[in-house]
Design a protein around this motif. Structure first.
Motif, PDB file in Angstrom:
ATOM      1  N   LEU A  10       0.612  -0.746   0.146  1.00 55.05           N
ATOM      2  CA  LEU A  10       0.136  -0.315   0.063  1.00 55.05           C
ATOM      3  C   LEU A  10       0.856   1.459   0.372  1.00 55.05           C
ATOM      4  CD1 LEU A  10      -2.130  -1.223   2.096  1.00 55.05           C
ATOM      5  CD2 LEU A  10      -2.916  -1.545   0.374  1.00 55.05           C
ATOM      6  N   GLU A  13       2.080   1.930  -3.347  1.00 57.88           N
ATOM      7  CA  GLU A  13       1.391   2.994  -3.679  1.00 57.88           C
ATOM      8  C   GLU A  13       1.072   4.111  -3.605  1.00 57.88           C
ATOM      9  OE1 GLU A  13      -0.042   1.957  -7.278  1.00 57.88           O
ATOM     10  OE2 GLU A  13       0.836   0.300  -6.889  1.00 57.88           O
ATOM     11  N   TYR A  15      -0.513   5.340  -1.015  1.00 53.98           N
ATOM     12  CA  TYR A  15      -1.224   4.883   0.395  1.00 53.98           C
ATOM     13  C   TYR A  15      -0.523   5.235   1.264  1.00 53.98           C
ATOM     14  CZ  TYR A  15      -4.617   3.738  -2.596  1.00 53.98           C
ATOM     15  OH  TYR A  15      -5.509   3.084  -3.996  1.00 53.98           O
ATOM     16  N   ASP A  16      -1.350   6.488   1.874  1.00 52.55           N
ATOM     17  CA  ASP A  16      -0.604   7.024   3.997  1.00 52.55           C
ATOM     18  C   ASP A  16      -0.926   6.082   4.781  1.00 52.55           C
ATOM     19  OD1 ASP A  16       0.939   8.198   5.779  1.00 52.55           O
ATOM     20  OD2 ASP A  16      -0.475  10.081   5.820  1.00 52.55           O
ATOM     21  N   ILE A  79      -8.944   1.572   2.411  1.00 49.82           N
ATOM     22  CA  ILE A  79      -9.025   2.497   1.264  1.00 49.82           C
ATOM     23  C   ILE A  79     -10.316   2.864  -0.644  1.00 49.82           C
ATOM     24  CG2 ILE A  79      -7.957   2.630  -0.964  1.00 49.82           C
ATOM     25  CD1 ILE A  79      -5.242   1.450   0.762  1.00 49.82           C
ATOM     26  N   SER A  83     -12.324   6.382  -1.770  1.00 52.56           N
ATOM     27  CA  SER A  83     -11.925   6.278  -3.400  1.00 52.56           C
ATOM     28  C   SER A  83     -12.198   6.485  -4.488  1.00 52.56           C
ATOM     29  CB  SER A  83     -10.476   5.197  -3.494  1.00 52.56           C
ATOM     30  OG  SER A  83      -9.030   5.419  -2.912  1.00 52.56           O
ATOM     31  N   HIS A  91      -4.333   2.108  -9.249  1.00 53.47           N
ATOM     32  CA  HIS A  91      -3.427   1.342  -8.251  1.00 53.47           C
ATOM     33  C   HIS A  91      -3.836  -0.188  -7.819  1.00 53.47           C
ATOM     34  CE1 HIS A  91      -1.981   5.268  -6.338  1.00 53.47           C
ATOM     35  NE2 HIS A  91      -3.207   5.825  -6.932  1.00 53.47           N
TER      36      HIS A  91
END
Length: 139
Positions: A10, A13, A15-16, A79, A83, A91
């Protein structure tokens, strides 16, 4: 390690999920303080270095694919809910390409490679159905 693999994918890609990753790593290390990988990762503060190390581990060791899949899909479902569908689909195709070769052809992972195809044909409903079949596969 399966959970760390999911977090590393993740993060790769964009994502935090660093804070959640750090909390999980702390728990894993406390449960197994003799684990050299956990010890190394505890000392790494650079996100990119941590992700690269974990992904290289993922390619070099055998692991519980079902446990990994459950964790990855759990994280992805959160996510997905927040999103844009097209961004998420883009992603997922990229994430699929980062999976180890031996699990790419296993259900539900292989669907990630083509689930974005429906977007080309403006079939959001079908696209969502495909993604949700992947995300909720283990439930």
């Amino acid at each position: 390690m399966e959970t760390l693999f999911a977090y590393a994918l993740l993060m790769s890609e964009g994502y935090d999920v660093w804070d959640q990753y750090s909390e999980k790593l702390d728990r894993l290390f406390l449960d197994d303080p003799q684990n050299d990988t956990y010890l190394y990762l505890e000392e790494v503060t650079d996100r990119k270095e941590a992700v690269l190390r974990i992904l290289s581990e993922m390619d070099n060791i055998s692991f519980d694919i079902e446990s990994f899949g459950r964790e990855l899909m759990r994280l992805l479902s959160d996510i997905y809910k927040e999103s844009n569908l097209k961004d998420f689909a883009d992603h997922m195709y990229s994430l699929f390409n980062k999976l180890p070769d031996e699990i790419r052809d296993i259900k539900p992972f292989y669907t990630l490679s083509s689930a974005d195809d429906c977007i080309l044909y403006n079939s959001e409903k079908h696209n969502r159905k495909l993604f949700e079949s992947v995300l909720y596969y283990y439930e």
